[in-house]
Design a protein around this motif. Structure first.
Motif, PDB file in Angstrom:
ATOM      1  N   LYS A   9       0.829  -1.204   0.000  1.00 12.63           N
ATOM      2  CA  LYS A   9       0.000   0.000   0.000  1.00 12.63           C
ATOM      3  C   LYS A   9       0.864   1.254   0.000  1.00 12.63           C
ATOM      4  N   ALA A  10       1.957   1.244   0.762  1.00 12.58           N
ATOM      5  CA  ALA A  10       2.832   2.419   0.829  1.00 12.58           C
ATOM      6  C   ALA A  10       3.440   2.745  -0.530  1.00 12.58           C
ATOM      7  N   ASP A  11       3.748   1.716  -1.322  1.00 19.21           N
ATOM      8  CA  ASP A  11       4.296   1.943  -2.665  1.00 19.21           C
ATOM      9  C   ASP A  11       3.265   2.659  -3.543  1.00 19.21           C
ATOM     10  N   ILE A  12       2.022   2.254  -3.405  1.00 14.27           N
ATOM     11  CA  ILE A  12       0.960   2.857  -4.205  1.00 14.27           C
ATOM     12  C   ILE A  12       0.723   4.298  -3.768  1.00 14.27           C
ATOM     13  N   LEU A 166      -5.405   4.352  -8.963  1.00 12.62           N
ATOM     14  CA  LEU A 166      -6.835   4.397  -9.266  1.00 12.62           C
ATOM     15  C   LEU A 166      -7.651   4.071  -8.011  1.00 12.62           C
ATOM     16  N   ALA A 167      -7.189   3.090  -7.238  1.00 13.19           N
ATOM     17  CA  ALA A 167      -7.903   2.679  -6.030  1.00 13.19           C
ATOM     18  C   ALA A 167      -7.803   3.724  -4.929  1.00 13.19           C
ATOM     19  N   VAL A 168      -6.710   4.489  -4.905  1.00 14.15           N
ATOM     20  CA  VAL A 168      -6.575   5.569  -3.918  1.00 14.15           C
ATOM     21  C   VAL A 168      -7.685   6.592  -4.137  1.00 14.15           C
ATOM     22  N   GLU A 169      -7.885   6.983  -5.395  1.00 17.48           N
ATOM     23  CA  GLU A 169      -8.952   7.921  -5.722  1.00 17.48           C
ATOM     24  C   GLU A 169     -10.321   7.322  -5.404  1.00 17.48           C
ATOM     25  N   MET A 170     -10.507   6.085  -5.803  1.00 22.54           N
ATOM     26  CA  MET A 170     -11.784   5.404  -5.602  1.00 22.54           C
ATOM     27  C   MET A 170     -12.162   5.366  -4.126  1.00 22.54           C
ATOM     28  N   GLN A 171     -11.214   4.971  -3.302  1.00 22.15           N
ATOM     29  CA  GLN A 171     -11.474   4.843  -1.878  1.00 22.15           C
ATOM     30  C   GLN A 171     -11.770   6.204  -1.255  1.00 22.15           C
ATOM     31  N   ALA A 172     -11.020   7.230  -1.659  1.00 23.29           N
ATOM     32  CA  ALA A 172     -11.243   8.576  -1.123  1.00 23.29           C
ATOM     33  C   ALA A 172     -12.645   9.075  -1.485  1.00 23.29           C
ATOM     34  N   ASP A 173     -13.081   8.796  -2.719  1.00 25.87           N
ATOM     35  CA  ASP A 173     -14.405   9.245  -3.152  1.00 25.87           C
ATOM     36  C   ASP A 173     -15.519   8.469  -2.446  1.00 25.87           C
ATOM     37  N   LEU A 174     -15.284   7.204  -2.179  1.00 25.08           N
ATOM     38  CA  LEU A 174     -16.261   6.420  -1.426  1.00 25.08           C
ATOM     39  C   LEU A 174     -16.408   6.952   0.000  1.00 25.08           C
ATOM     40  N   VAL A 175     -15.298   7.291   0.602  1.00 26.29           N
ATOM     41  CA  VAL A 175     -15.322   7.843   1.963  1.00 26.29           C
ATOM     42  C   VAL A 175     -16.119   9.142   1.989  1.00 26.29           C
ATOM     43  N   LYS A 176     -15.937   9.978   0.953  1.00 29.67           N
ATOM     44  CA  LYS A 176     -16.697  11.233   0.863  1.00 29.67           C
ATOM     45  C   LYS A 176     -18.192  10.966   0.798  1.00 29.67           C
ATOM     46  N   GLU A 177     -18.553   9.839   0.191  1.00 27.74           N
ATOM     47  CA  GLU A 177     -19.960   9.456   0.072  1.00 27.74           C
ATOM     48  C   GLU A 177     -20.429   8.663   1.293  1.00 27.74           C
ATOM     49  N   SER A 178     -19.531   8.513   2.275  1.00 24.82           N
ATOM     50  CA  SER A 178     -19.819   7.720   3.483  1.00 24.82           C
ATOM     51  C   SER A 178     -20.212   6.293   3.108  1.00 24.82           C
ATOM     52  N   ALA A 198      -6.265  -4.375  -5.963  1.00 22.60           N
ATOM     53  CA  ALA A 198      -6.433  -5.322  -4.856  1.00 22.60           C
ATOM     54  C   ALA A 198      -5.429  -5.085  -3.739  1.00 22.60           C
ATOM     55  N   THR A 199      -4.183  -4.790  -4.111  1.00 19.80           N
ATOM     56  CA  THR A 199      -3.145  -4.545  -3.101  1.00 19.80           C
ATOM     57  C   THR A 199      -3.545  -3.393  -2.190  1.00 19.80           C
ATOM     58  N   TYR A 200      -4.025  -2.310  -2.773  1.00 15.94           N
ATOM     59  CA  TYR A 200      -4.393  -1.138  -1.972  1.00 15.94           C
ATOM     60  C   TYR A 200      -5.667  -1.374  -1.165  1.00 15.94           C
ATOM     61  N   LEU A 201      -6.706  -1.888  -1.817  1.00 19.91           N
ATOM     62  CA  LEU A 201      -7.994  -2.010  -1.146  1.00 19.91           C
ATOM     63  C   LEU A 201      -8.001  -3.055  -0.045  1.00 19.91           C
ATOM     64  N   LYS A 202      -7.244  -4.116  -0.195  1.00 21.77           N
ATOM     65  CA  LYS A 202      -7.264  -5.151   0.830  1.00 21.77           C
ATOM     66  C   LYS A 202      -6.652  -4.682   2.150  1.00 21.77           C
ATOM     67  N   GLU A 203      -5.840  -3.625   2.081  1.00 27.67           N
ATOM     68  CA  GLU A 203      -5.345  -3.023   3.328  1.00 27.67           C
ATOM     69  C   GLU A 203      -6.287  -1.937   3.822  1.00 27.67           C
ATOM     70  N   LYS A 204      -6.862  -1.164   2.919  1.00 25.67           N
ATOM     71  CA  LYS A 204      -7.737  -0.062   3.309  1.00 25.67           C
ATOM     72  C   LYS A 204      -9.152  -0.524   3.627  1.00 25.67           C
ATOM     73  N   SER A 205      -9.612  -1.577   2.943  1.00 28.14           N
ATOM     74  CA  SER A 205     -10.988  -2.036   3.115  1.00 28.14           C
ATOM     75  C   SER A 205     -11.037  -3.553   2.970  1.00 28.14           C
ATOM     76  N   PRO A 206     -10.577  -4.281   4.000  1.00 27.54           N
ATOM     77  CA  PRO A 206     -10.456  -5.741   3.910  1.00 27.54           C
ATOM     78  C   PRO A 206     -11.758  -6.464   3.596  1.00 27.54           C
ATOM     79  N   VAL A 207     -12.909  -5.851   3.915  1.00 25.88           N
ATOM     80  CA  VAL A 207     -14.185  -6.539   3.685  1.00 25.88           C
ATOM     81  C   VAL A 207     -14.607  -6.485   2.213  1.00 25.88           C
TER      82      VAL A 207
END
Length: 421
Positions: A9-12, A166-178, A198-207
């Protein structure tokens, strides 16, 4: 085969800092039509709106930016079916470095033209081989000979990290939408995109369940997973050109094994139906690989009910000249269009008899061509039939059997279909 994935995740996140002022932060759009159709909340990550109309700019720019300056100035080499090439071309123009880009001879002209447009004189396009893999082999040979760096399309640390932004942006926008994504669907060609996501999201949102989507005719990742090692497919269907890869990457296989929940296969015909649906219902121009994620929803409709779902529209570089083929494949997949070789009596009124006795009242003939006119009582005809309802197929076949018991269904013989249709 299993090894510790190299990208974290840190690399991304490091790649994101490099790219945030270079690439477009593409929209995460709520899609009302798909949400109603599948009784869930569907969001589309619109990478078709990226600067080069695909996510590939992310990995290409980051990988080249990681090169020592003196090495980059010597020039870079890549092989691509189109989108990676456009990313490299855009980067070469922005960084003012030369690039030699190898593309398969089967690449749509629209993508070749776009590469030349984005390169603005900094790129040399070379068409070599019928597949990506053949182009890649020649590109690597050329890079070694010229002592230039080969920018891999997917199996590379920096490429995977770049695509993961791409997942960094996606996750940030999802958080904005709660919101939290229950499912994320993304295409697989060689595996770079799904690995980064997958590498990024599995650390940020394991579910979140990560679903990789491959075209049935180029299932290199699925086969690699079955055998626990990278393998090369003997043949592939090149229709989904952005994902028509014979061999997945070793690094991407490791990432998929570690982080991706499922890899599913989608028929090319279903992809065609989805392309047309995206265009007619949502005015989205998606290329075949770009439509893979949405095409998969039909096969997960029971699982995703009531869930929050993200589909990555990975690219929008669709050649308008392919739309006739796309419509044809869609109709055949939906069971509405059929082709036969039928022996017709060579006498007046035979066609009227066929229309009256075989076709239903709402069916239509789309093709009628004698394959060989001979001086005898009957002659073979290639005929295309468009049904109003797919449910009418069986009864139509029964009537066709009475008209000509020796008819040939061309859907059962791909070689004959290719030759005659």
């Amino acid at each position: 085969m299993s090894q510790e994935p190299l990208v974290k995740k840190a690399d991304i996140e490091t790649a994101y800092q490099t790219l945030k002022d270079v690439v477009t932060h593409t929209p995460l759009q709520y899609d009302e039509y798909l949400s109603q159709k599948y009784q869930c909340e569907v969001y589309l990550k619109r990478e078709d709106l990226q600067k080069v109309r695909s996510f590939k700019l992310r990995g290409a720019y980051y990988a080249i930016s990681c090169l020592p300056k003196e090495q980059a100035q010597k020039g870079v080499v890549c092989a691509s079916a189109g989108n990676h090439a456009q990313g490299v071309a855009y980067t070469a123009q922005k960084m003012d470095i030369p690039a030699t880009i190898f593309m398969p001879t089967t690449t749509p002209q629209q993508k070749i033209s776009q590469v030349e447009f984005f390169g603005k004189g900094k790129v040399d396009v070379r068409l070599v081989g019928d597949t990506f893999d053949a182009s890649a082999k020649e590109a690597k040979r050329f890079a070694k000979e010229m002592q230039q760096v080969f920018i891999a399309p997917f199996d590379d640390h920096a490429i995977i990290a770049g695509q993961g932004t791409l997942a960094v942006e996606m996750q940030a926008d999802l958080v904005k939408e709660s919101r939290q994504a229950d499912y994320v669907f993304a295409a697989i060609g060689g595996g770079g995109l799904i690995s980064g996501i997958a590498t990024y999201l599995k650390e940020k949102s394991p579910v979140t369940k990560i679903i990789g989507v491959e075209p049935s005719g180029a299932a290199c990742m699925s086969e690699a997973l079955k055998r626990n090692q990278v393998i090369s497919l003997d043949t592939i269907d090149k229709f989904v050109d952005g994902a028509a890869v014979k061999q997945a990457g070793a690094k991407t296989l490791s990432h998929v094994q570690a982080y991706v929940d499922e890899v599913t296969l989608i028929p090319e015909g279903r992809v065609c139906t989805t392309i047309l649906e995206l265009y007619t219902k949502q005015a989205i121009v998606a290329e075949p690989a770009g439509a893979l994620s949405v095409a998969a929803l039909e096969y997960y409709k029971d699982s995703i009910k009531g869930k929050t779902v993200v589909c990555v529209i990975s690219g929008g570089n669709n050649d308008i000249h392919r739309m006739q083929e796309i419509e044809e494949r869609s109709l055949m997949f939906e069971g509405l269009k059929h082709y036969f070789v039928i022996n017709f009596p060579q006498r007046p009124g035979a066609l009227r008899e066929f229309v009256t006795e075989v076709l239903g009242p709402d069916d239509d003939i789309t093709k009628f061509e004698y394959t060989k006119r001979v001086n005898r009582g009957s002659g073979p005809v290639v005929i295309g039939i468009l049904l109003k309802n797919r449910q009418d197929y069986d009864s139509m076949l029964q009537r066709l059997e009475q008209f000509d018991s020796n008819y040939i269904d061309l859907s059962q013989n791909q070689s004959l279909y290719t030759l005659l249709v």
